[in-house]
Design a protein around this motif. Structure first.
Motif, PDB file in Angstrom:
ATOM      1  N   ASP A 109      -4.871   3.207   1.951  1.00 60.72           N
ATOM      2  CA  ASP A 109      -6.021   2.521   2.546  1.00 60.72           C
ATOM      3  C   ASP A 109      -5.825   2.291   4.045  1.00 60.72           C
ATOM      4  N   ASN A 110      -4.779   2.873   4.620  1.00 60.94           N
ATOM      5  CA  ASN A 110      -4.521   2.694   6.051  1.00 60.94           C
ATOM      6  C   ASN A 110      -5.660   3.294   6.872  1.00 60.94           C
ATOM      7  N   SER A 111      -5.890   2.739   8.036  1.00 63.82           N
ATOM      8  CA  SER A 111      -6.980   3.177   8.905  1.00 63.82           C
ATOM      9  C   SER A 111      -6.628   4.463   9.651  1.00 63.82           C
ATOM     10  N   VAL A 112      -7.508   5.444   9.544  1.00 62.50           N
ATOM     11  CA  VAL A 112      -7.336   6.705  10.265  1.00 62.50           C
ATOM     12  C   VAL A 112      -7.406   6.450  11.774  1.00 62.50           C
ATOM     13  N   ILE A 113      -8.360   5.640  12.196  1.00 63.09           N
ATOM     14  CA  ILE A 113      -8.533   5.360  13.626  1.00 63.09           C
ATOM     15  C   ILE A 113      -7.306   4.639  14.183  1.00 63.09           C
ATOM     16  N   GLU A 114      -6.796   3.652  13.466  1.00 63.00           N
ATOM     17  CA  GLU A 114      -5.590   2.952  13.925  1.00 63.00           C
ATOM     18  C   GLU A 114      -4.418   3.919  14.056  1.00 63.00           C
ATOM     19  N   PHE A 115      -4.301   4.846  13.097  1.00 60.40           N
ATOM     20  CA  PHE A 115      -3.228   5.842  13.171  1.00 60.40           C
ATOM     21  C   PHE A 115      -3.385   6.708  14.424  1.00 60.40           C
ATOM     22  N   ILE A 116      -4.589   7.213  14.653  1.00 59.94           N
ATOM     23  CA  ILE A 116      -4.821   8.074  15.819  1.00 59.94           C
ATOM     24  C   ILE A 116      -4.552   7.302  17.109  1.00 59.94           C
ATOM     25  N   GLU A 117      -4.957   6.061  17.163  1.00 60.56           N
ATOM     26  CA  GLU A 117      -4.754   5.252  18.371  1.00 60.56           C
ATOM     27  C   GLU A 117      -3.273   5.040  18.685  1.00 60.56           C
ATOM     28  N   LYS A 118      -2.405   5.179  17.693  1.00 61.19           N
ATOM     29  CA  LYS A 118      -0.966   5.012  17.907  1.00 61.19           C
ATOM     30  C   LYS A 118      -0.271   6.305  18.354  1.00 61.19           C
ATOM     31  N   VAL A 119      -1.009   7.410  18.387  1.00 60.07           N
ATOM     32  CA  VAL A 119      -0.436   8.671  18.859  1.00 60.07           C
ATOM     33  C   VAL A 119      -0.120   8.503  20.343  1.00 60.07           C
ATOM     34  N   GLU A 120       1.138   8.732  20.716  1.00 59.61           N
ATOM     35  CA  GLU A 120       1.597   8.458  22.083  1.00 59.61           C
ATOM     36  C   GLU A 120       0.910   9.312  23.145  1.00 59.61           C
ATOM     37  N   SER A 121       0.836  10.597  22.916  1.00 61.28           N
ATOM     38  CA  SER A 121       0.264  11.517  23.899  1.00 61.28           C
ATOM     39  C   SER A 121      -1.258  11.363  23.950  1.00 61.28           C
ATOM     40  N   VAL A 122      -1.780  11.113  25.148  1.00 60.83           N
ATOM     41  CA  VAL A 122      -3.232  10.966  25.316  1.00 60.83           C
ATOM     42  C   VAL A 122      -3.936  12.261  24.908  1.00 60.83           C
ATOM     43  N   LYS A 123      -3.387  13.399  25.329  1.00 61.54           N
ATOM     44  CA  LYS A 123      -4.004  14.696  24.998  1.00 61.54           C
ATOM     45  C   LYS A 123      -3.995  14.938  23.486  1.00 61.54           C
ATOM     46  N   LYS A 124      -2.880  14.635  22.846  1.00 62.41           N
ATOM     47  CA  LYS A 124      -2.798  14.828  21.394  1.00 62.41           C
ATOM     48  C   LYS A 124      -3.759  13.878  20.676  1.00 62.41           C
ATOM     49  N   ARG A 125      -3.929  12.681  21.216  1.00 61.08           N
ATOM     50  CA  ARG A 125      -4.882  11.722  20.641  1.00 61.08           C
ATOM     51  C   ARG A 125      -6.305  12.264  20.766  1.00 61.08           C
ATOM     52  N   GLN A 126      -6.643  12.832  21.928  1.00 64.84           N
ATOM     53  CA  GLN A 126      -7.971  13.436  22.120  1.00 64.84           C
ATOM     54  C   GLN A 126      -8.171  14.600  21.148  1.00 64.84           C
ATOM     55  N   ASP A 127      -7.147  15.425  20.987  1.00 64.59           N
ATOM     56  CA  ASP A 127      -7.224  16.533  20.034  1.00 64.59           C
ATOM     57  C   ASP A 127      -7.418  16.016  18.615  1.00 64.59           C
ATOM     58  N   ALA A 128      -6.737  14.919  18.276  1.00 62.97           N
ATOM     59  CA  ALA A 128      -6.869  14.349  16.932  1.00 62.97           C
ATOM     60  C   ALA A 128      -8.307  13.901  16.671  1.00 62.97           C
ATOM     61  N   TYR A 129      -8.931  13.295  17.657  1.00 65.27           N
ATOM     62  CA  TYR A 129     -10.336  12.888  17.489  1.00 65.27           C
ATOM     63  C   TYR A 129     -11.250  14.101  17.358  1.00 65.27           C
ATOM     64  N   GLN A 130     -10.962  15.157  18.106  1.00 66.15           N
ATOM     65  CA  GLN A 130     -11.757  16.381  17.994  1.00 66.15           C
ATOM     66  C   GLN A 130     -11.578  17.001  16.613  1.00 66.15           C
ATOM     67  N   LEU A 131     -10.344  17.047  16.129  1.00 67.94           N
ATOM     68  CA  LEU A 131     -10.086  17.584  14.789  1.00 67.94           C
ATOM     69  C   LEU A 131     -10.738  16.716  13.720  1.00 67.94           C
ATOM     70  N   LEU A 132     -10.689  15.406  13.892  1.00 65.41           N
ATOM     71  CA  LEU A 132     -11.325  14.491  12.944  1.00 65.41           C
ATOM     72  C   LEU A 132     -12.811  14.830  12.805  1.00 65.41           C
ATOM     73  N   GLU A 133     -13.460  15.046  13.929  1.00 66.77           N
ATOM     74  CA  GLU A 133     -14.884  15.397  13.906  1.00 66.77           C
ATOM     75  C   GLU A 133     -15.116  16.752  13.237  1.00 66.77           C
ATOM     76  N   LEU A 134     -14.317  17.757  13.597  1.00 64.60           N
ATOM     77  CA  LEU A 134     -14.486  19.099  13.026  1.00 64.60           C
ATOM     78  C   LEU A 134     -14.239  19.107  11.516  1.00 64.60           C
ATOM     79  N   PHE A 135     -13.167  18.474  11.076  1.00 71.93           N
ATOM     80  CA  PHE A 135     -12.852  18.442   9.644  1.00 71.93           C
ATOM     81  C   PHE A 135     -13.911  17.657   8.866  1.00 71.93           C
ATOM     82  N   THR A 136     -14.380  16.540   9.426  1.00 72.05           N
ATOM     83  CA  THR A 136     -15.388  15.727   8.740  1.00 72.05           C
ATOM     84  C   THR A 136     -16.686  16.516   8.578  1.00 72.05           C
ATOM     85  N   GLU A 137     -17.122  17.169   9.669  1.00 72.23           N
ATOM     86  CA  GLU A 137     -18.362  17.955   9.606  1.00 72.23           C
ATOM     87  C   GLU A 137     -18.218  19.140   8.652  1.00 72.23           C
TER      88      GLU A 137
END
Length: 141
Positions: free
Chosen positions: A10-38
């Motif tokens: 039940d852990n939060s996906v957004i909280e997990f992504i926000e803890k990703v250290e690299s800003v670029k990797k965090r941006q990629d994670a949000y892009q992947l989240l959108e692509l996989f969800t769609e």
């Protein structure tokens, strides 16, 4: 008895992504989240401490080992981003030939960043994997 380590949480996906250290990797994670969800139509769920999964299926091997797993998923790890697709389908290999810069492991496809890949092929890989697993495991969710 074997206990599966990677389970849906039940852990939060957004909280997990926000803890990703690299800003670029965090941006990629949000892009992947959108692509996989769609591509899947499923809500993202955390599987274990670090895998973002979509949908689920129950597998059982001839050995008697069984468990649950996401239909597809990804994890923005420190070294590379891990993408999880079904193995055993010949279509996967054909799609990967047009995917872009990546490496493969036993069950994962690894990328450095989303800019290195063809996102249209990524969507096709996601859909192919979901279809393959849903046909193989009709009780998939």
């Amino acid at each position: 008895m074997y206990e599966q380590k990677t389970k849906e949480t039940d852990n939060s996906v957004i909280e997990f992504i926000e803890k990703v250290e690299s800003v670029k990797k965090r941006q990629d994670a949000y892009q992947l989240l959108e692509l996989f969800t769609e591509a899947t139509g499923y809500e993202a769920k955390m599987w274990g401490p670090s895998i973002i999964g979509f949908g689920s299926y129950h597998y059982k091997y001839e050995s008697g080992h069984e468990g649950d797993a996401p239909l597809v998923g990804f994890s923005p790890r420190k070294a590379k981003i891990s993408l999880y697709f079904a193995t055993g389908d010949q279509k996967r290999e054909a799609l990967l030939s047009d995917f872009g810069k990546h490496t493969t492991g036993k069950a994962c496809v690894y990328i450095n960043k989303v800019a290195d890949i063809n996102t249209d092929v990524l969507v096709a890989l996601i859909k192919q994997s979901v279809t393959f697993l849903q046909e193989r495991y009709p009780d998939s969710k």
